[in-house]
Write a protein that holds these residues in place. Structure first.
Motif, PDB file in Angstrom:
ATOM      1  N   LEU A  69       0.883  -1.159   0.000  1.00  0.00           N
ATOM      2  CA  LEU A  69       0.000   0.000   0.000  1.00  0.00           C
ATOM      3  C   LEU A  69       0.920   1.208   0.000  1.00  0.00           C
ATOM      4  N   ALA A  70       0.785   2.035  -1.012  1.00  0.00           N
ATOM      5  CA  ALA A  70       1.680   3.188  -1.138  1.00  0.00           C
ATOM      6  C   ALA A  70       0.876   4.422  -1.511  1.00  0.00           C
ATOM      7  N   VAL A  71       1.223   5.534  -0.888  1.00  0.00           N
ATOM      8  CA  VAL A  71       0.617   6.822  -1.212  1.00  0.00           C
ATOM      9  C   VAL A  71       1.750   7.823  -1.411  1.00  0.00           C
ATOM     10  N   ALA A  72       1.680   8.547  -2.506  1.00  0.00           N
ATOM     11  CA  ALA A  72       2.694   9.577  -2.778  1.00  0.00           C
ATOM     12  C   ALA A  72       2.686  10.588  -1.636  1.00  0.00           C
ATOM     13  N   PRO A  73       3.855  11.049  -1.206  1.00  0.00           N
ATOM     14  CA  PRO A  73       3.928  11.976  -0.074  1.00  0.00           C
ATOM     15  C   PRO A  73       2.994  13.192  -0.198  1.00  0.00           C
ATOM     16  N   ALA A  74       2.812  13.727  -1.383  1.00  0.00           N
ATOM     17  CA  ALA A  74       1.951  14.908  -1.556  1.00  0.00           C
ATOM     18  C   ALA A  74       0.483  14.605  -1.287  1.00  0.00           C
ATOM     19  N   HIS A  75       0.116  13.318  -1.269  1.00  0.00           N
ATOM     20  CA  HIS A  75      -1.286  12.940  -1.084  1.00  0.00           C
ATOM     21  C   HIS A  75      -1.556  12.229   0.240  1.00  0.00           C
ATOM     22  N   ARG A  76      -0.578  12.211   1.117  1.00  0.00           N
ATOM     23  CA  ARG A  76      -0.767  11.573   2.414  1.00  0.00           C
ATOM     24  C   ARG A  76      -1.702  12.404   3.284  1.00  0.00           C
ATOM     25  N   ARG A  77      -2.390  11.699   4.160  1.00  0.00           N
ATOM     26  CA  ARG A  77      -3.336  12.317   5.107  1.00  0.00           C
ATOM     27  C   ARG A  77      -4.494  13.018   4.399  1.00  0.00           C
ATOM     28  N   THR A  78      -4.847  12.505   3.211  1.00  0.00           N
ATOM     29  CA  THR A  78      -5.981  13.050   2.460  1.00  0.00           C
ATOM     30  C   THR A  78      -7.077  12.010   2.267  1.00  0.00           C
ATOM     31  N   GLY A  79      -6.894  10.820   2.823  1.00  0.00           N
ATOM     32  CA  GLY A  79      -7.887   9.770   2.696  1.00  0.00           C
ATOM     33  C   GLY A  79      -7.605   8.769   1.590  1.00  0.00           C
ATOM     34  N   VAL A  80      -6.529   8.958   0.851  1.00  0.00           N
ATOM     35  CA  VAL A  80      -6.218   8.050  -0.256  1.00  0.00           C
ATOM     36  C   VAL A  80      -5.989   6.625   0.257  1.00  0.00           C
ATOM     37  N   ALA A  81      -5.206   6.463   1.292  1.00  0.00           N
ATOM     38  CA  ALA A  81      -4.901   5.117   1.803  1.00  0.00           C
ATOM     39  C   ALA A  81      -6.166   4.435   2.322  1.00  0.00           C
ATOM     40  N   LEU A  82      -6.972   5.151   3.089  1.00  0.00           N
ATOM     41  CA  LEU A  82      -8.209   4.554   3.594  1.00  0.00           C
ATOM     42  C   LEU A  82      -9.156   4.194   2.453  1.00  0.00           C
ATOM     43  N   ALA A  83      -9.194   5.024   1.416  1.00  0.00           N
ATOM     44  CA  ALA A  83     -10.041   4.728   0.257  1.00  0.00           C
ATOM     45  C   ALA A  83      -9.548   3.473  -0.462  1.00  0.00           C
ATOM     46  N   LEU A  84      -8.237   3.308  -0.586  1.00  0.00           N
ATOM     47  CA  LEU A  84      -7.686   2.113  -1.217  1.00  0.00           C
ATOM     48  C   LEU A  84      -7.988   0.855  -0.397  1.00  0.00           C
ATOM     49  N   ILE A  85      -7.901   0.967   0.908  1.00  0.00           N
ATOM     50  CA  ILE A  85      -8.225  -0.172   1.769  1.00  0.00           C
ATOM     51  C   ILE A  85      -9.711  -0.511   1.648  1.00  0.00           C
ATOM     52  N   ALA A  86     -10.564   0.495   1.683  1.00  0.00           N
ATOM     53  CA  ALA A  86     -12.009   0.257   1.551  1.00  0.00           C
ATOM     54  C   ALA A  86     -12.332  -0.376   0.197  1.00  0.00           C
ATOM     55  N   HIS A  87     -11.701   0.105  -0.851  1.00  0.00           N
ATOM     56  CA  HIS A  87     -11.897  -0.453  -2.184  1.00  0.00           C
ATOM     57  C   HIS A  87     -11.455  -1.914  -2.231  1.00  0.00           C
TER      58      HIS A  87
END
Length: 136
Positions: free
Chosen positions: A59-77
């Motif tokens: 699970l990877a999120v680009a630093p500019a997009h961290r703490r924006t919900g991207v990781a949680l959205a990927l997990i939910a997906h």
């Protein structure tokens, strides 16, 4: 690969190279989910499912997009896809001192094990991995 290289601290040796990633994608039951923001890759989840269990391999999120919900959205997906594919459990391994552990706990993961010396940093240090799991 740009997200992979930006997301993982090279000191811990956790990022995969392109050949490793591509070879994993050729295995049955493996898929990659991409997240983008304004057409720019923001993150990804690499998953492998066998029977009713799956592992979140990366699970990877680009630093500019961290703490924006991207990781949680990927997990939910990922969890939705697993339910659609008759999956029951999602597992992952994470370095014991990785700040992402808090994210995984918020997403419903609980620790079920520990692997001593699992990660080998480029500085020669070894780090334990925590095994986490959640129901889908």
């Amino acid at each position: 690969m740009a997200v992979m290289n930006a997301a993982f601290d090279p000191g811990y040796g956790e990022a995969w190279n392109e050949a490793q990633t591509v070879s994993m994608l050729t295995l049955p039951g493996t898929w990659l989910s991409l997240a983008s923001c304004d057409g720019t890759p923001a993150g990804f989840a690499l998953v492998r499912q066998v029977a009713d269990e799956a592992e979140l391999l990366l699970l990877a999120v680009a630093p500019a997009h961290r703490r924006t919900g991207v990781a949680l959205a990927l997990i939910a997906h990922t969890r939705r896809l697993l339910r659609d594919r008759n999956g029951a459990t999602l597992h992952l391994e994470v370095r014991y001192n990785n700040p992402a552990i808090e994210l995984y706990k918020r997403a419903g993961f609980v620790q079920i094990g520990r692997r001593p010396g699992y990660y080998h940093g480029i500085d020669g240090q070894v780090h334990d991995a925590l095994t986490l799991s959640c129901s889908v």
